[in-house]
Design a protein around this motif. Structure first.
Motif, short mmCIF file in Angstrom:
data_model
loop_
_atom_site.label_atom_id
_atom_site.label_comp_id
_atom_site.label_asym_id
_atom_site.label_seq_id
_atom_site.Cartn_x
_atom_site.Cartn_y
_atom_site.Cartn_z
N SER A 23 0.83 -1.21 0.00
CA SER A 23 0.00 0.00 0.00
C SER A 23 0.86 1.26 0.00
O SER A 23 0.47 2.28 -0.54
CB SER A 23 -0.95 0.01 1.19
N SER A 24 2.06 1.18 0.56
CA SER A 24 2.94 2.35 0.56
C SER A 24 3.57 2.58 -0.81
O SER A 24 4.11 3.63 -1.09
CB SER A 24 4.05 2.19 1.62
N LEU A 45 -2.42 -4.54 15.76
CA LEU A 45 -3.17 -3.56 14.98
C LEU A 45 -2.23 -2.95 13.96
O LEU A 45 -1.16 -2.49 14.30
CB LEU A 45 -3.72 -2.45 15.87
N THR A 46 -2.65 -2.96 12.70
CA THR A 46 -1.84 -2.41 11.62
C THR A 46 -2.72 -1.54 10.75
O THR A 46 -3.82 -1.95 10.38
CB THR A 46 -1.22 -3.53 10.77
N ASP A 47 -2.23 -0.36 10.41
CA ASP A 47 -2.94 0.52 9.49
C ASP A 47 -2.40 0.33 8.09
O ASP A 47 -1.18 0.39 7.87
CB ASP A 47 -2.80 1.99 9.90
N ILE A 48 -3.29 0.10 7.16
CA ILE A 48 -2.97 0.06 5.74
C ILE A 48 -3.51 1.36 5.18
O ILE A 48 -4.70 1.64 5.32
CB ILE A 48 -3.65 -1.14 5.03
N ARG A 52 -7.90 5.12 1.65
CA ARG A 52 -8.21 5.62 3.00
C ARG A 52 -7.51 4.70 3.99
O ARG A 52 -7.03 3.64 3.62
CB ARG A 52 -9.71 5.67 3.24
N ARG A 53 -7.47 5.11 5.24
CA ARG A 53 -6.80 4.30 6.25
C ARG A 53 -7.71 3.15 6.66
O ARG A 53 -8.87 3.35 7.00
CB ARG A 53 -6.46 5.15 7.47
N LEU A 165 -9.94 -4.80 -0.03
CA LEU A 165 -10.02 -3.98 1.19
C LEU A 165 -10.47 -2.56 0.87
O LEU A 165 -11.34 -2.01 1.54
CB LEU A 165 -8.66 -3.95 1.90
N GLU A 166 -9.88 -1.97 -0.18
CA GLU A 166 -10.25 -0.60 -0.57
C GLU A 166 -11.72 -0.53 -0.95
O GLU A 166 -12.46 0.34 -0.50
CB GLU A 166 -9.39 -0.14 -1.74
#
Length: 173
Positions: A23-24, A45-48, A52-53, A165-166
């Motif tokens: 994603s980065s 917990l991981t933010d992708i 959007r987050r 996911l998006e």
């Protein structure tokens, strides 16, 4: 919130690390060397950050008996199956059935990840789907269920997971 569940050793931690890197890079480019992983005891917990987050809560496979205490506020569910481990298939099927019948997850979108397709295994994906009676599960479930074959190690199918996911979190909040 997205929950990431599956038995111990199916590749959940590696998946999250790979998705974060993907994603980065806007879903493009080399994923680089394999990051170090160890079995998750507890929760991560991981933010992708894609369009959007999206926060992914990974629960260790050993926490299976208390997964249900994390179902609240779950918009989507990633359930991972190790395709190279046929002896684990029946317990994964039981876990999946419990998830699909949980009232708190009735509105969640579900993505079943058939991981480790790069490794030699005893059964084809079609055989696995037949053994767990996937068509019947999909027909009877309240949830919208999608499946994808992936290799978290090699990166195969991960752009599809990121896109799912998006799309899911665009419509579900």
């Amino acid at each position: 919130m997205c929950l990431l569940l599956g038995a111990t050793g199916v590749g959940k931690t590696l998946l999250v690390k790979r998705l974060q890197k993907l994603s980065s890079r806007d879903g493009k480019g080399d994923l680089g060397d394999l990051p170090p992983t160890r079995p998750t005891v507890g929760t991560n917990l991981t933010d992708i950050v894609a369009q959007r987050r999206i926060t992914i809560r990974e629960l260790g496979g050993c926490m299976g008996p208390i997964w249900s205490s994390y179902y609240g506020n779950c918009h989507s569910l990633l359930f991972m199956v190790d395709t190279s481990n046929p002896t684990q298939l029946s317990s994964s099927c039981v876990q999946l059935l419990a998830l699909l019948s949980a009232e708190q997850l009735a509105e969640a979108s579900v993505l079943i990840l058939f991981n480790k397709i790069d490794l030699p295994c005893y059964m084809t994906i079609e055989e696995i789907k037949s053994l767990i009676r996937l068509p019947d599960l999909i027909a009877c479930a309240k949830q919208n269920i999608t499946t994808v074959e992936i290799s978290a190690r090699k990166g195969t199918g991960l752009s599809e997971v990121l896109r799912w996911l998006e799309d899911t979190h665009r419509t579900n909040g």
